[in-house]
Design a protein around this motif. Structure first.
Motif, PDB file in Angstrom:
ATOM      1  N   PHE A 146       0.836  -1.195   0.000  1.00 45.50           N
ATOM      2  CA  PHE A 146       0.000   0.000   0.000  1.00 45.50           C
ATOM      3  C   PHE A 146       0.870   1.244   0.000  1.00 45.50           C
ATOM      4  O   PHE A 146       1.814   1.361   0.779  1.00 45.50           O
ATOM      5  N   ILE A 147       0.522   2.180  -0.885  1.00 47.28           N
ATOM      6  CA  ILE A 147       1.236   3.457  -1.002  1.00 47.28           C
ATOM      7  C   ILE A 147       0.315   4.552  -0.486  1.00 47.28           C
ATOM      8  O   ILE A 147      -0.852   4.614  -0.855  1.00 47.28           O
ATOM      9  N   CYS A 148       0.842   5.409   0.380  1.00 47.20           N
ATOM     10  CA  CYS A 148       0.033   6.487   0.955  1.00 47.20           C
ATOM     11  C   CYS A 148       0.943   7.691   1.207  1.00 47.20           C
ATOM     12  O   CYS A 148       2.167   7.562   1.197  1.00 47.20           O
TER      13      CYS A 148
ATOM     14  N   TYR B 173      -3.006  10.857   5.401  1.00 44.23           N
ATOM     15  CA  TYR B 173      -2.635   9.660   6.157  1.00 44.23           C
ATOM     16  C   TYR B 173      -3.624   9.455   7.303  1.00 44.23           C
ATOM     17  O   TYR B 173      -4.120   8.344   7.516  1.00 44.23           O
TER      18      TYR B 173
ATOM     19  N   ALA C 141       1.095   1.636   5.691  1.00 44.41           N
ATOM     20  CA  ALA C 141       1.643   2.078   4.407  1.00 44.41           C
ATOM     21  C   ALA C 141       3.003   1.406   4.220  1.00 44.41           C
ATOM     22  O   ALA C 141       3.888   1.547   5.063  1.00 44.41           O
TER      23      ALA C 141
ATOM     24  N   GLU D  25       5.651   5.401   1.705  1.00 38.87           N
ATOM     25  CA  GLU D  25       5.085   6.712   1.981  1.00 38.87           C
ATOM     26  C   GLU D  25       5.594   7.705   0.939  1.00 38.87           C
ATOM     27  O   GLU D  25       6.801   7.828   0.735  1.00 38.87           O
TER      28      GLU D  25
ATOM     29  N   ILE E  12       2.226   9.331  -5.938  1.00 37.44           N
ATOM     30  CA  ILE E  12       1.597   8.017  -5.777  1.00 37.44           C
ATOM     31  C   ILE E  12       1.359   7.346  -7.125  1.00 37.44           C
ATOM     32  O   ILE E  12       1.685   6.164  -7.303  1.00 37.44           O
TER      33      ILE E  12
ATOM     34  N   GLY F 132      -2.725   2.419  -4.388  1.00 36.08           N
ATOM     35  CA  GLY F 132      -2.893   3.637  -3.604  1.00 36.08           C
ATOM     36  C   GLY F 132      -4.115   4.427  -4.007  1.00 36.08           C
ATOM     37  O   GLY F 132      -4.640   4.274  -5.116  1.00 36.08           O
TER      38      GLY F 132
END
Length: 166
Positions: free
Chosen positions: A61-63, A71, A87, A90, A97, A108
């Motif tokens: 997961f990309i955040c 976030y 995440a 980051e 993203i 994401g």
């Protein structure tokens, strides 16, 4: 950005919700937007049917980074559904993203308008979700107790006119 307004270092800020805005600051919504979950097109066969948030924890997961309202927003959204969000990567800004998703570093959430073109090109896919994130807003934040400079007032007018056209 909001802290700079609070400290008198800037006349105003443009921030996304959720944003902690307390008097004498005031947040005025400019634009609503929906974020969608995107994945590299290589996942198209895996994400044909709507997916639960619980299933998403199996994927990188990309955040945005920890000290951002985005976030916090997604941490709360996942917790409301009984899941701890983690995440794996980051990003410093929202526009980082999509390139990471394109390079297949993870999945994401990004604002829907940023994804439309690459979805249409088949580079990324929208991952259908069972639990949709709430709509967010871009807000104009100002200190109502302080006067603005003439330049700030002109820029404020331009922002509000642009928001009316959307």
């Amino acid at each position: 950005a909001i802290q700079t307004v609070r400290n008198g270092l800037s006349d105003f800020a443009v921030a996304s919700t959720p944003a902690e805005v307390k008097k004498p600051l005031k947040a005025i919504p400019l634009l609503s937007f929906k974020e969608i979950l995107v994945a590299n097109a290589a996942y198209k066969d895996m994400f044909k049917e709507p997916v639960s948030l619980k299933k998403l924890v199996e994927y990188p997961f990309i955040c945005l980074g920890k000290n951002t309202s985005t976030y916090d927003f997604y941490t709360r959204f996942f917790l409301e559904h009984g899941i701890a969000m983690t995440a794996d990567t980051e990003a410093a800004t929202i526009d980082q993203i999509l390139p990471m998703v394109r390079q297949n570093l993870g999945i994401g959430f990004i604002p829907e308008p940023l994804a439309q073109e690459v979805i249409e090109q088949g580079i990324v896919i929208q991952v259908p979700l069972l639990e949709e994130p709430p709509v967010r807003e871009i807000c104009f934040v100002e200190d109502k107790s302080s006067p603005h400079s003439m330049v700030a007032n002109v820029l404020k007018e331009m922002l509000f006119r642009a928001g009316e056209k959307e």
